[in-house]
Write a protein that holds these residues in place. Structure first.
Motif: not given
Ligand SMILES: CC(C)(COP(=O)(O)OP(=O)(O)OC[C@H]1O[C@@H](n2cnc3c(N)ncnc32)[C@H](O)[C@@H]1OP(=O)(O)O)[C@@H](O)C(=O)NCCC(=O)NCCS
Length: 192
Positions: A42, A46, A106-107, A113, A117-119, A146-147, A149, A155
């Motif tokens: 996680v 960040v 955000y995190a 994941w 939810f984050m969208t 960070n694909t 994010s 989205k």
């Molecule tokens: C980034 C983060 C907030 C995304 O949250 P989330 O609720 O999973 O995001 P969503 O579900 O709304 O959307 C993520 C999209 O990325 C896609 N995705 C997730 N991991 C992926 C990866 N490794 N490669 C490609 N796509 C990926 C998901 O499939 C989704 O797309 P889809 O709706 O078309 O299927 C979460 O992964 C996180 O907390 N990561 C660690 C902290 C972080 O990186 N924060 C941001 C710093 S810039």
């Protein structure tokens, strides 16, 4: 920050979406914060290090509570309404009142994941920025790798603007960041 935003951060309002409630963090959230912030995955992308023990989470919450008190940029806690559990944070962490832009960070807990939810949370925070903070532009950045994010930003209608070379110094090294942004005028078209 002695400007129009300080009242907002002092009294961060509750925002609701279909599945989430965004509210101020409190010390009672320490256990939930530790549960997700202790995972190295996680914290990988960040600026903060993963939490080694609950005191790291309590320290983080104390800093955030102080930010609320000082009226400076700070985060909402993201609560899963169904589980009544804190599953992440989101907030404006940089703002330019003069130029009317804000940057969001955000995190989210790994257990939640890839379920949109984050969208869902970010859309609400963008809406709040344009409707109540009178922003003209909302920005977000992420490391090149960070694909997930980047996908959230896309989205939510943010557009890729370029790479900020070595913009971030974190964990002992410089990182290039991708810059994404959305203008109020584009948001109005994006969200219909
Ligand atoms: C980034 C983060 C907030 C995304 O949250 P989330 O609720 O999973 O995001 P969503 O579900 O709304 O959307 C993520 C999209 O990325 C896609 N995705 C997730 N991991 C992926 C990866 N490794 N490669 C490609 N796509 C990926 C998901 O499939 C989704 O797309 P889809 O709706 O078309 O299927 C979460 O992964 C996180 O907390 N990561 C660690 C902290 C972080 O990186 N924060 C941001 C710093 S810039």
């Amino acid at each position: 920050m002695r400007n129009g935003y300080s009242e907002i951060f002092r009294n961060l309002p509750i925002l609701e979406t279909e599945r989430l409630k965004l509210r101020k963090l409190s010390l009672r959230d320490a256990g939930d914060v530790f549960e997700y912030a202790s995972l190295p995955e996680v914290a990988e992308h960040v600026t903060w290090e993963h939490h080694r023990n609950i005191s790291d989470s309590i320290h983080y919450l104390r800093v955030t509570l102080q930010q609320y008190e000082d009226g400076v940029p700070s985060s909402w806690g993201i609560v899963h309404k169904g589980f009544g559990k804190l599953i992440g944070t989101i907030g404006y962490h940089a703002l330019s009142p003069q130029n009317r832009y804000g940057e969001v960070g955000y995190a989210l807990s790994k257990d939640f994941w890839k379920q949109g939810f984050m969208t869902e949370a970010f859309r609400e925070v963008i809406k709040f920025g344009f409707d109540h903070m009178k922003l003209n532009r909302v920005e977000a950045t992420c490391k090149l790798s960070n694909t997930a994010s980047e996908k959230v930003m896309q989205k939510c209608g943010l557009k890729y603007e370029g790479i900020l070379k070595q913009r971030l110094f974190a964990k002992g090294e410089y990182h290039d960041l991708k810059l994404y942004a959305i203008l109020k005028s584009d948001w109005e078209n994006h969200s219909g």
